[in-house]
Design a protein around this motif. Structure first.
Motif, short mmCIF file in Angstrom:
data_model
loop_
_atom_site.label_atom_id
_atom_site.label_comp_id
_atom_site.label_asym_id
_atom_site.label_seq_id
_atom_site.Cartn_x
_atom_site.Cartn_y
_atom_site.Cartn_z
N LEU A 18 52.49 60.42 55.28
CA LEU A 18 53.63 61.34 55.16
C LEU A 18 53.41 62.68 55.86
CD1 LEU A 18 54.47 60.80 51.38
CD2 LEU A 18 55.57 59.74 53.35
N ASP A 19 52.16 63.15 55.94
CA ASP A 19 51.91 64.52 56.35
C ASP A 19 50.92 64.60 57.51
OD1 ASP A 19 53.50 65.54 54.22
OD2 ASP A 19 51.81 65.18 52.87
N PRO B 132 54.98 68.10 56.64
CA PRO B 132 55.57 66.76 56.57
C PRO B 132 56.01 66.28 57.96
CG PRO B 132 57.08 68.39 55.69
CD PRO B 132 55.79 69.10 55.94
N LYS C 124 59.97 64.69 58.07
CA LYS C 124 60.99 65.73 57.93
C LYS C 124 61.19 66.46 59.26
CE LYS C 124 62.04 69.91 55.31
NZ LYS C 124 61.64 70.78 54.21
#
Length: 918
Positions: free
Chosen positions: A853-854, A910, A913
């Motif tokens: 995710l990051d 993130p 995003k």
């Protein structure tokens, strides 16, 4: 005489010495005698021959006598040993692995239930007698002993010819030859059936006691003065708050009774242990006062059992409370088997143990020498028993039956009777052993468990709560104390099975159907936590309506279900009045436009939510009631949340805390949470007020992104103007001055020095302008990507400094938006610059890591560090810049430093995003 006996304890050495002494004396004296009496050589030769034959006959006879005498003594000794082993159910065995020959002691066959010794007995015969489930185990142990040359040991079951199963224990050692090879194995075998049965019976009783001790909803403590140790059950821990481990570390009496006078009275009551009930005001772990009634009983080993009832709520809601009952009036010693040794034929008692005198009420002197006829109800019953036993003893050698006997005072009681015969070697009966066990309770009270001892029965009968025990498969009640019947308001003989119980206690058909379905479903789940029902409405025989709390404790391995019940009618009425007084508060709570939670700080379970929380999070109330505060937090934040909640518990009003919550849809929202202590229906809970700041956080991120974007654009503009404007002018001036450099020889030396110095400054200005332009808008990120750009940055600092700077990344093939790459490069540039300038470190680690995710950038050093908790500490411009750039990317910035421990910074951005926003 002793020397003579010792002389005739013959062995090989003794026999050899005797033979040599007699032979020597014969040769010496016979030859001398012949020479002295016979002069003719021919006659002397003939007599010499007869003398030799005579010597052979005499010495052969003597040797036969000595060997036979020794063999008889060995046989007698062996017979004595065999009898001794047989008396304790032990036999010996020996296996010669070279010829598979198996030698056993004389009575070995008895251990296998055989009537007589078999003609042959080999290893296969032994395996055939072993229980099929244990055969492999024994064979493996036997083979392992032979292969490893270690002692052989095994516990296993065998099957007698009459299908009786007996437990055996075998021990043995291997025999080795001179080469160290195993040539045989020998050992003993012992019948341990009675020992195994006693262990099983003891374990069952212990398990039943432990389950009742831990699960009974009454406080119980056990104090052992010999080791000064106290043990409490779960109810004690739930009510007063101290666990068993904590109790060992504190002075429990001082903690519970701070007042010295009350503490002295409590200690006196505990030491007297008279079984009476006493009321005390007791402090719990939190300092709250409880009104409790305690009764103490001292056991034979000086241990003290305390049983306590917390009557705080009843004292608060009623003016008077029912006087404490005496929970335990007395305790009986556990009955032990009584043994009578009888003469065969006459049935006269020749010996008895102490349990027999206690059981029958006679002294030992009154029993010994008397016929067992005095123990029977009548002479007719005596002869009937004798007739029954004679036939069974002849066939099986043992007689077992249940029979009614009589005590000295004429009391009749039921017994379990076991009679066995002790036979001599010739088969004649030497003694009769009669084992008598009182089973009156078992016969007269089928409802009671066999494993119950007198202490448990008395305790259950006198508890102030209702207790009943029924069979799981049939529902039949085997035990019901008087409180159980009184609370439900029906006689014991009426509600003695499950079907009748539901019919009487729940007369309304629809309500009864609902209760049956609910209770049966909870019981079929076999989960003890579901078998706890509160606020159940019942109807007594007189039609009175009551409210009860019921709990079932399953003991499945014994087919038992223990049911407990407490009458909470008065408590429910008090709670109802309290609920009415809190109506306005609950209305305010439910109608608040902000989400609100009430939770239990002990286990973090959600107790209540308002309508706004239901709408905002998407969960129903029932779904909320099955969750804890941690269930609405992201997985990676749960441990941090647990610590924050634990710290908040110590304060009445907690400071606002920003965190992230999960909605039912999976959406993550940013919230600001405030908590406060609250008393909710008499319980110490906490109220949480939630303010959703997701939109506010997004607006802040947009502002930060705009600021950073504006800064980047301004940097690009200035870099372009420096390159296209000032840079070009400086380059042109440098070229013009270089062109006239060859013509300055006409100038004096001072003017030439000034010209050269000015030209050097101009060249430095051209270089510095180009460097400033590159720093304002580094093209290395656009040309080579973030990973290589940071690697070049690290190499540059490593070359110009003596520090050991390491770099690791796993984003070589990851596509990232330009703004993410550019800002992370600036963060790395600022972080490395600060570490090199101020940390005084010898080692710096830079990592650029991607997970699912990051994207995570970390920089840590082993430098001097600084104290972030110091009141004078103010983050510098560099740290503020890093935090701003991280926030502009929607990420999180973490910073930690301690004096002498170095500094650590991380930027977590993130990926998805930022990718979706490009």
């Amino acid at each position: 005489m002793k020397r003579l006996q010792k002389l005739f304890q013959l062995n090989a050495v003794t026999i050899t010495v005797i033979y040599m002494v007699i032979g020597t004396l014969w040769i010496l004296f016979s030859d001398q005698l012949l020479r002295a009496t016979i002069k003719d050589l021919e006659t002397f030769s003939r007599i010499e021959t007869f003398k030799g034959l005579f010597y052979i006959v005499v010495t052969g006879s003597l040797l036969y006598f000595l060997v036979d005498f020794s063999n008889k003594r060995i046989k007698a000794t062996r017979e004595t040993v065999d009898k001794a082993l047989d008396s304790v159910k032990i036999a010996t065995w020996s296996i010669d692995l070279r010829n598979d020959r198996n030698i056993t002691s004389k009575y070995h066959y008895k251990l296998f239930g055989l009537k007589k010794s078999p003609k042959t007995w080999n290893v296969q015969d032994f395996y055939n007698r072993i229980h099929p489930e244990d055969r492999d185990l024994v064979e493996r142990a036997f083979i392992e002993a032979i292969e490893t040359k270690k002692p052989y040991a095994a516990e296993y079951r065998i099957i007698w010819p009459d299908e009786t199963i007996r437990w055996m224990k075998s021990l043995g050692n291997v025999q080795l030859n001179e080469e160290g090879e195993t040539i045989g194995i020998s050992g003993i075998i012992q019948d341990i059936t009675e020992q195994m049965h006693l262990e099983v019976q003891h374990n069952r009783k212990q398990e039943l006691f432990e389950r009742i001790f831990e699960q009974i909803p009454v406080m119980v403590d056990i104090y052992d003065p010999q080791i000064n140790e106290i043990r409490v059950n779960k109810a004690f821990e739930d009510i007063l708050g101290w666990s068993n481990d904590e109790i060992q570390e504190i002075d429990l009496m001082t903690a519970c009774y701070p007042d010295p006078e009350i503490r002295e009275k409590a200690a006196k009551v505990m030491n007297e242990a008279d079984g009476g009930w006493h009321t005390f005001h007791v402090k719990d772990k939190k300092g709250n006062t409880h009104i409790q009634e305690w009764s103490n009983i001292k056991l034979s080993d000086s241990s003290i059992i305390g049983i306590g009832l917390d009557v705080t709520e009843l004292k608060a809601s009623q003016e008077e409370i029912i006087e404490s009952r005496q929970l335990l009036e007395k305790m009986f010693e556990s009955l032990k088997e009584s043994v009578l040794i009888l003469e065969p034929g006459t049935r006269v008692i020749t010996d008895c143990n102490q349990s027999a005198t206690k059981l029958f009420g006679y002294s030992k002197e009154e029993l010994i020498g008397s016929s067992t006829k005095k123990l029977h109800v009548s002479e007719e019953w005596y002869y009937k028993f004798d007739e029954m036993g004679t036939e069974n003893l002849k066939e099986k050698g043992i007689f077992e039956t249940e029979y009614v006997l009589k005590k000295k005072d004429g009391t009749k009681f039921h017994t379990q009777h076991t009679v066995t015969l002790i036979e001599r070697e010739d088969g004649e009966v030497e003694k009769i052993v009669s084992v008598v066990q009182d089973i009156t309770d078992q016969v007269n009270h089928e409802k009671e468990l066999k494993e119950h001892n007198e202490f448990i029965e008395t305790t259950l009968e006198n508890l102030p709560i209702g207790v009943a025990v029924n069979l799981v498969d049939s529902g039949k009640v085997t035990l019901m104390n008087k409180q159980f019947a009184e609370i439900y308001g029906w006689p014991r003989d009426v509600i003695n099975d499950v079907e009748t119980f539901f019919e009487k206690v729940y007369p309304d058909e629809q309500y009864r159907k609902h209760m049956v379905e609910m209770v049966m479903a909870d019981m079929e789940s076999k989960k003890p936590e579901r078998m706890n029902w509160k606020g159940i409405r019942i109807t007594t025989q007189t039609g009175e309506q009551r409210i009860i709390n019921a709990k079932n404790i399953p003991v499945y391995d014994q087919n038992l279900m223990i049911s407990t019940v407490v009458d909470v009618t008065a408590q429910v009425e008090a709670e109802k009045k309290l609920a009415e007084s809190e109506h306005n508060y609950r209305l305010l709570f439910q109608k608040s436009p902000q989400p609100m939670f009430i939770y239990n700080p002990d286990d973090l379970s959600i107790v209540e939510v308002n309508e706004s929380a239901v709408r905002h999070y998407g969960y129903t109330r029932q779904e909320f009631y099955s969750k804890t505060l941690l269930d609405i937090r992201p997985e990676e934040e749960k441990e941090k949340a647990r610590k924050i909640i634990k710290n908040d518990r110590e304060t009445n009003l907690s400071e606002p805390e920003e965190s992230r919550h999960l909605k039912k849809s999976g959406e993550v929202i940013n919230v600001r949470v405030t908590g406060s202590a609250i008393n909710y229906f008499g319980k110490d809970y906490r109220l949480v007020l939630v303010n959703d700041i997701t939109k506010q956080k997004k607006a802040e991120e947009m502002v930060l992104a705009s600021l950073v974007e504006g800064e980047n654009k301004e940097r690009a503009r200035i870099a372009q103007e420096l390159h296209d404007g000032l840079g070009q002018y400086l380059a042109a001036a440098n070229m013009n001055l270089d062109a006239v450099k060859t013509q300055i020889s006409n100038l004096n030396e001072r003017k030439q020095e000034q010209f050269n110095k000015g030209l050097n400054l101009l060249k430095h200005a051209v270089t510095e302008t180009a460097q400033i332009s590159r720093n304002l808008m580094p093209r290395v990120v656009d040309d080579y990507g973030l990973a290589l750009a940071i690697e070049a940055l690290v190499d540059n600092y490593s070359t110009n400094n003596e520090m050991d700077i390491s770099y690791y990344q796993n984003i070589q093939n990851v596509e990232l938006p330009r703004e993410v790459q550019f800002n992370l490069y600036r963060i790395a540039q600022e972080g490395l610059s600060n570490a090199v300038k101020y940390s005084e470190a010898t080692q710096i680690n830079v990592q650029l890591i991607k997970d699912e995710l990051d994207l995570i950038l970390t920089i840590d050093d082993n430098g001097v560090g600084f104290n972030t908790s110091d009141s004078d500490f103010v983050p510098g411009l560099g740290l503020q810049t890093i935090k701003t750039r991280t926030g502009a990317l929607g990420g999180d910035f973490e910073f930690d430093s301690k004096p002498g421990k170095g500094t650590f910074i991380s930027a977590i951005v993130p990926i998805h995003k930022n990718s979706s926003g490009t």
